[in-house]
Design an enzyme around this catalytic site. Structure first.
Site, mmCIF file in Angstrom:
data_model
loop_
_atom_site.group_PDB
_atom_site.id
_atom_site.type_symbol
_atom_site.label_atom_id
_atom_site.label_comp_id
_atom_site.label_asym_id
_atom_site.label_seq_id
_atom_site.Cartn_x
_atom_site.Cartn_y
_atom_site.Cartn_z
ATOM 1 N N ASP A 104 -7.999 9.870 15.935
ATOM 2 C CA ASP A 104 -6.664 10.411 15.645
ATOM 3 C C ASP A 104 -5.812 10.718 16.877
ATOM 4 O O ASP A 104 -4.640 11.069 16.744
ATOM 5 C CB ASP A 104 -6.809 11.682 14.762
ATOM 6 C CG ASP A 104 -7.733 12.733 15.396
ATOM 7 O OD1 ASP A 104 -8.458 13.428 14.642
ATOM 8 O OD2 ASP A 104 -7.756 12.863 16.638
ATOM 9 N N HIS A 119 -15.273 5.817 19.122
ATOM 10 C CA HIS A 119 -15.099 4.930 17.960
ATOM 11 C C HIS A 119 -13.727 4.279 17.963
ATOM 12 O O HIS A 119 -13.219 3.880 16.916
ATOM 13 C CB HIS A 119 -15.308 5.728 16.651
ATOM 14 C CG HIS A 119 -16.731 6.114 16.424
ATOM 15 N ND1 HIS A 119 -17.117 7.140 15.594
ATOM 16 C CD2 HIS A 119 -17.888 5.634 16.952
ATOM 17 C CE1 HIS A 119 -18.439 7.258 15.602
ATOM 18 N NE2 HIS A 119 -18.927 6.370 16.425
ATOM 19 N N GLY A 187 -17.847 20.079 15.376
ATOM 20 C CA GLY A 187 -17.320 19.437 14.164
ATOM 21 C C GLY A 187 -17.900 18.080 13.843
ATOM 22 O O GLY A 187 -17.182 17.168 13.431
ATOM 23 N N THR A 188 -19.226 17.958 14.034
ATOM 24 C CA THR A 188 -19.847 16.689 13.671
ATOM 25 C C THR A 188 -21.145 16.939 12.912
ATOM 26 O O THR A 188 -21.909 17.851 13.223
ATOM 27 C CB THR A 188 -20.121 15.796 14.896
ATOM 28 O OG1 THR A 188 -20.709 14.559 14.465
ATOM 29 C CG2 THR A 188 -21.026 16.464 15.920
ATOM 30 N N SER A 189 -21.379 16.101 11.893
ATOM 31 C CA SER A 189 -22.637 16.213 11.136
ATOM 32 C C SER A 189 -23.786 15.595 11.927
ATOM 33 O O SER A 189 -24.948 15.699 11.539
ATOM 34 C CB SER A 189 -22.483 15.500 9.789
ATOM 35 O OG SER A 189 -22.189 14.109 10.023
ATOM 36 N N ALA A 232 -14.058 25.547 14.230
ATOM 37 C CA ALA A 232 -13.788 25.272 15.649
ATOM 38 C C ALA A 232 -12.532 26.006 16.114
ATOM 39 O O ALA A 232 -12.471 26.483 17.249
ATOM 40 C CB ALA A 232 -13.608 23.764 15.834
HETATM 41 N N1 APR Z 1 -14.704 23.528 12.252
HETATM 42 C C1 APR Z 1 -15.927 23.075 12.634
HETATM 43 N N2 APR Z 1 -16.637 22.177 11.915
HETATM 44 C C2 APR Z 1 -16.084 21.728 10.761
HETATM 45 C C3 APR Z 1 -14.814 22.151 10.303
HETATM 46 C C4 APR Z 1 -14.118 23.090 11.100
HETATM 47 N N3 APR Z 1 -12.900 23.554 10.734
HETATM 48 N N4 APR Z 1 -14.564 21.518 9.115
HETATM 49 C C5 APR Z 1 -15.628 20.733 8.865
HETATM 50 N N5 APR Z 1 -16.542 20.850 9.844
HETATM 51 C C6 APR Z 1 -17.823 20.168 9.996
HETATM 52 C C7 APR Z 1 -18.535 19.846 8.706
HETATM 53 O O1 APR Z 1 -19.379 20.933 8.344
HETATM 54 C C8 APR Z 1 -19.333 18.584 9.064
HETATM 55 O O2 APR Z 1 -20.652 18.910 9.457
HETATM 56 O O3 APR Z 1 -17.550 18.927 10.592
HETATM 57 C C9 APR Z 1 -18.583 17.998 10.247
HETATM 58 C C10 APR Z 1 -17.933 16.660 9.942
HETATM 59 O O4 APR Z 1 -18.964 15.735 9.704
HETATM 60 P P1 APR Z 1 -18.551 14.242 9.253
HETATM 61 O O5 APR Z 1 -17.550 14.308 8.167
HETATM 62 O O6 APR Z 1 -19.844 13.516 9.035
HETATM 63 O O7 APR Z 1 -17.786 13.649 10.512
HETATM 64 P P2 APR Z 1 -18.406 13.039 11.836
HETATM 65 O O8 APR Z 1 -19.682 13.724 12.191
HETATM 66 O O9 APR Z 1 -17.327 13.035 12.841
HETATM 67 O O10 APR Z 1 -18.719 11.526 11.377
HETATM 68 C C11 APR Z 1 -19.182 10.654 12.380
HETATM 69 O O11 APR Z 1 -19.048 8.847 10.802
HETATM 70 O O12 APR Z 1 -17.956 7.735 9.114
HETATM 71 C C12 APR Z 1 -18.202 7.742 10.476
HETATM 72 O O13 APR Z 1 -16.835 6.783 12.107
HETATM 73 C C13 APR Z 1 -16.928 7.890 11.272
HETATM 74 O O14 APR Z 1 -16.632 9.006 13.398
HETATM 75 C C14 APR Z 1 -17.147 9.150 12.086
HETATM 76 C C15 APR Z 1 -18.670 9.277 12.097
#
Ligand code: APR
Length: 249
Positions: A104, A119, A187-189, A232
């Protein structure tokens, strides 16, 4: 939480190299949904049908319907206090780089200068046949799917499932993970490789891993040394403030 923020602030004040790894969660409060979890984008779009390179080549017009929805959200999004806090830490010389899984561009909009787009970027378009970078204004969305002058399909310059991580981004990110003393993971799973390997790599190289995430992730037990299960935009500004106060002492 304040005590642990103070401890982490001290680590950042003393570390030679701190790196942040960010995921979709840092942009949720900017109006861009995460991928997984209750309101996640993948609850509405099957990633294997909408985010794999094979699906794109098989049915590009269908994938573009999801891409246009995501594009509208990205174009309307503004950096939130979490993005701004990371830019402040970089300006204080306490954050070397942000490695982001997000497409983004919000870290750059917030003022971060050292950003590794692991990515790719949704703000660029590219022809998948001739590789030419295509300006957004060059393509008419009335023609679906948009095509390059060479006849090839145009897609955002982002990494779909089944595509390689851009080589330069991968090399830079792995080098940073191996060299840092602190890694902020925000903020990542931590479910998608190879980005999800970066915290473990940093940990094995002796770094302290600080996780800031709304939910418990795959890192929370066993990899993260600190786990802030909070948003975050709440934790990062407090952390930047605490680092600033230490620097003023
Ligand atoms: N603050 C902190 N964490 C947050 C917030 C917030 N406000 N809102 C959501 N989260 C957390 C969620 O609990 C979740 O664990 O952010 C995480 C987002 O996880 P995903 O949706 O799996 O996103 P991400 O880890 O970035 O995915 C990785 O997967 O689909 C592909 O290419 C895509 O880059 C992406 C990759």
């Amino acid at each position: 939480m304040e005590d642990r923020i103070a401890e982490v602030a001290k680590l950042l004040a003393e570390a030679e190299t701190t790196v942040a790894l960010t995921g979709a969660g840092i942009s949720v409060e900017s109006g861009i949904p995460a991928f997984r979890g209750a309101q996640g984008l993948w609850e509405r779009y099957d990633p294997m049908e909408y985010a794999s390179i094979d699906a794109f080549q098989a049915n590009p017009a269908k994938v573009w319907t999801m891409l246009l929805e995501l594009e509208d959200l990205v174009m309307a999004a503004r950096p939130n206090p979490a993005h701004q806090a990371l830019a402040r830490l970089e300006n204080m010389g306490r954050l070397a780089s942000v490695v982001t899984q997000n497409i983004d561009g919000l870290h750059q909009s917030a003022g971060s200068r050292h950003v590794v787009e692991f990515h790719g970027s949704g703000r660029r378009l590219r022809c998948i046949d001739c590789g030419r970078q295509v300006g957004r204004s060059e393509i008419m969305m009335s023609e679906m799917p948009p095509r390059c002058g060479c006849g090839g399909l145009i897609k955002p310059d982002v990494v779909f499932f089944g595509e390689p991580i851009p080589e330069r981004a991968a090399m830079t990110a792995f080098a940073l993970a191996s060299a840092c003393q602190v890694m902020l993971v925000v903020g990542t799973s931590a479910t998608v490789a190879p980005a999800s390997h970066l915290p473990m790599l940093a940990k094995r190289a002796g770094a302290t891993v600080v996780e800031i995430n709304l939910d418990i992730s795959q890192l929370s037990q066993g990899v993260s040394d600190y786990v802030f299960q909070a948003s975050a935009s709440r934790v990062l500004p407090s952390l930047a403030q605490a680092v600033e106060q230490l620097a003023a002492e």
